[in-house]
Design an enzyme around this catalytic site. Structure first.
Site, mmCIF file in Angstrom:
data_model
loop_
_atom_site.group_PDB
_atom_site.id
_atom_site.type_symbol
_atom_site.label_atom_id
_atom_site.label_comp_id
_atom_site.label_asym_id
_atom_site.label_seq_id
_atom_site.Cartn_x
_atom_site.Cartn_y
_atom_site.Cartn_z
ATOM 1 N N ILE A 96 26.222 -18.319 -24.231
ATOM 2 C CA ILE A 96 27.303 -19.051 -23.594
ATOM 3 C C ILE A 96 27.030 -20.387 -23.663
ATOM 4 C CG2 ILE A 96 27.919 -17.057 -21.787
ATOM 5 C CD1 ILE A 96 26.659 -18.679 -19.750
ATOM 6 N N LYS A 131 13.135 -20.235 -33.211
ATOM 7 C CA LYS A 131 12.276 -21.189 -32.674
ATOM 8 C C LYS A 131 11.041 -21.945 -33.441
ATOM 9 C CE LYS A 131 14.460 -20.643 -28.213
ATOM 10 N NZ LYS A 131 14.368 -20.158 -26.910
ATOM 11 N N ASP A 190 12.806 -26.167 -23.639
ATOM 12 C CA ASP A 190 12.747 -24.821 -22.690
ATOM 13 C C ASP A 190 11.529 -25.074 -21.697
ATOM 14 O OD1 ASP A 190 14.686 -23.320 -23.951
ATOM 15 O OD2 ASP A 190 12.981 -22.414 -25.524
#
Ligand code: ATR
Length: 283
Positions: A20, A70, A106
């Site tokens: 999202i 990543k 992160d």
């Protein structure tokens, strides 16, 4: 309103059906009147190398990177922040004059959630997974001040590499690799489970059978997946009355810190959380 001046940003990963991020970023652009657009850029593994080469020639302003790229993109950026270098994972790319600058938001994002939760630093932490996200969580826990970190991963080598890297930077920590098949025999007195694997994204699979542990043993369950809002792991925790958290706050914080890199400002957390919950909660 689409205009000529629009900055183009996007998310590289695969699959992206659960994501999202584009909803939150585009919502924040509208609220804060930033002339920018954020796209989902799903790239299957067989195309990733060609796609990354191609993307370098397109006028992107910034990118995020998610599962499973990543780690792979660390060798595609022109410059890398000391943190992303240390973690060996990039989730945010800022592009200036065609140069890609890789960073990891992160880690500060996850630490912020640990601070909000005020989780004890003295209990043990059992991290499920050692991919790009697992590495970020491992380093976040060490920075947060957790004293005992256990890593389990299906692929032994990746788990052991993460332990080795953490030992190098944080020699005082108690660190141990637990073989994936033996994780349910974990016998620490009180521990927090953190799922960083993709198991649970399908809404059906759980990475850990928590039923056989009592509430006294598992003091907290954290799943960094946010869609579904309640993964099977979290549903198990809820049934056993174990406190839990999903990955929505981490998603929002890492996005806010990515904005800091791209635009030098940060959208308000509460505004994004309210918007995110609209799309994820069906209760
Ligand atoms: P990300 O960058 O988001 O962390 P990733 O590097 O692909 O993505 O990592 C995915 C994680 O989920 C890894 O820990 C992976 O285990 P492996 O290192 O063995 O691949 C874990 N994972 C994915 N599918 C799994 C499965 N079916 N069983 C167990 N672990 C799984």
């Amino acid at each position: 309103m689409i205009s000529q001046e629009m900055k183009i940003l996007g998310l590289i990963g695969y699959p992206l059906k659960h994501s999202i991020s584009f909803i939150l970023h585009n919502f924040a652009f509208k609220q804060l009147k930033i002339p920018a657009i954020y796209l989902n850029i799903p790239i299957p593994l067989e195309n990733i190398y060609k796609a990354l080469e191609g993307l370098k020639y397109l006028p992107f302003y910034g990118l995020n990177v998610t599962i499973p790229y990543k780690e792979l993109v660390t060798s595609y950026v022109d410059e890398i922040s000391p943190l992303a270098q240390k973690v060996k994972a990039v989730n945010t790319i800022t592009i200036k004059e065609g140069k890609w600058y890789g960073d990891n938001t992160d880690v500060p994002g996850f630490i912020k959630t640990l601070e909000d939760l005020e989780l004890s630093k003295d209990v043990s932490y059992l991290v499920l997974g050692a991919g790009g996200a697992g590495r970020a969580i491992g380093f976040s826990l060490a920075e947060y001040g957790a004293q005992k970190i256990y890593i389990t991963n299906r692929t032994k080598e990746k788990g052991e590499n993460l332990i080795k890297d953490l030992k190098y930077y944080y020699p005082h920590l108690k660190l141990e690799f637990i073989p994936w098949e033996e994780k349910e025999n974990f016998s620490e007195d009180s521990f927090v489970i953190i799922n960083t694997t993709s198991l649970g994204l399908d809404g059906k699979t759980s990475p850990f059978k928590i039923d056989k542990f009592s509430k006294n043993k598992i003091c907290f369950v954290y799943d960094i997946i946010y869609n579904p809002y309640k993964t099977p792991l979290i549903i198990q925790a809820e049934n056993l009355k174990i406190p839990w958290k999903n990955g929505l706050d981490m998603l929002i914080y890492q996005g806010i810190f990515a904005w800091k890199n791209w635009f030098g400002i940060m959208p308000p957390f509460d505004l994004l959380k309210k918007e995110g919950e609209k799309y994820l909660c069906d209760f």
